[in-house]
Design a protein around this motif. Structure first.
Motif, PDB file in Angstrom:
ATOM      1  N   CYS A 127       0.829  -1.200   0.000  1.00  0.00           N
ATOM      2  CA  CYS A 127       0.000   0.000   0.000  1.00  0.00           C
ATOM      3  C   CYS A 127       0.870   1.259   0.000  1.00  0.00           C
ATOM      4  O   CYS A 127       1.917   1.295   0.641  1.00  0.00           O
ATOM      5  CB  CYS A 127      -0.902  -0.022   1.238  1.00  0.00           C
ATOM      6  N   CYS A 164      -0.619   2.004   6.652  1.00  0.00           N
ATOM      7  CA  CYS A 164      -1.639   1.012   6.311  1.00  0.00           C
ATOM      8  C   CYS A 164      -1.086  -0.381   6.588  1.00  0.00           C
ATOM      9  O   CYS A 164       0.075  -0.663   6.338  1.00  0.00           O
ATOM     10  CB  CYS A 164      -2.055   1.112   4.855  1.00  0.00           C
ATOM     11  N   CYS A 198      -7.489  -0.592   2.371  1.00  0.00           N
ATOM     12  CA  CYS A 198      -7.927   0.810   2.498  1.00  0.00           C
ATOM     13  C   CYS A 198      -8.278   1.481   1.174  1.00  0.00           C
ATOM     14  O   CYS A 198      -8.789   2.602   1.172  1.00  0.00           O
ATOM     15  CB  CYS A 198      -6.863   1.627   3.215  1.00  0.00           C
TER      16      CYS A 198
HETATM   17 ZN   LIG Z   1      -3.848   0.378   2.313  1.00  0.00          ZN
END
Ligand SMILES: [Zn+2]
Length: 226
Positions: A112, A117, A137
């Motif tokens: 990510c 995250c 996310c």
């Molecule tokens: Zn993420």
């Protein structure tokens, strides 16, 4: 034994070095500018996509294969050979080397782009034009490599330092030995009492090593590790 490898070990695989004549950064300074912390995810993805296709066509060199064979023969005798690499091409793993510490990450993985995250690095060679979204996310994924001005991965740095604590022989291959972290590693190995050897095209940075052998990695490594 700890082996540190740099771009010079992948030249015979058809991959260019970063600096120096015909180097990636030398021929395309704009590329280096696109691999800096905070770069736009789409721009980074586009660069990584081209780089991935270059790496996918490359094969492990005689040097990668000789190191993998050496690691398993040393293990059979009760020794360990830890391979630490500055390369992101995954060629050590493809040659069969186990437990490679990839200081600058792996081009073959994504993670990510959003700091903090928990989305884990995932293997992905999806040849798509835009970065896919993170499953956790939704932020765009990015290649799991260390960009300019980014710190090394904590686990990788710790693992390398741990291996250097009780090393008897430290060998740097295809890296100048002058740029951090290589420059720190040779000092740490010397402090641990290790013999230190540099195998590279030129002797830049060689003054910090006990011994320097100059030449092509794909010629010297199979000879010296046989
Ligand atoms: Zn993420």
């Amino acid at each position: 034994m700890v082996v540190l490898t740099g771009a010079g070990i992948s030249v015979a695989s058809g991959l260019r070095t970063y600096r120096g004549p015909r180097g990636l950064w030398t021929e395309d300074p704009k590329l280096a500018g696109e691999l800096v912390a905070g770069v736009d995810p789409q721009a980074l993805w586009t660069v990584a996509r081209a780089w991935r296709s270059e790496v996918a066509r490359a094969q492990p060199s005689a040097a990668h294969r000789a190191l993998a064979a050496y690691q398993s023969s040393l293990a059979a005798e009760g020794g360990t050979c830890t391979v630490v690499t500055q390369n992101v091409d995954g060629l050590h793993e493809r040659a069969g080397t186990e437990g490679v510490i990839a200081l600058h990450g792996a081009l073959s993985k994504n993670r990510c782009s959003r700091p903090g995250c928990e989305g884990q690095a995932v293997a992905s060679l999806d040849d798509v034009p835009a970065p896919p979204p993170c499953a956790a996310c939704g932020a765009p994924l990015r290649p799991d490599i260390v960009l300019f001005e980014e710190p090394l991965g904590a686990l990788e740095e710790w693992s390398a330092k741990k291996a250097l604590r009780d090393v008897e022989l430290f060998v740097a291959i295809g890296t100048s030995g002058t740029v951090s972290p290589a420059s720190n590693f040779v000092r740490a190995a010397a402090y641990a009492g290790a013999h230190t050897l540099l195998i590279n095209l030129d002797a830049n940075g060689g003054s910090t090593f006990d011994e320097v052998v100059m030449g092509d990695a794909e010629v010297l490594v199979p000879e010296l590790f046989a």
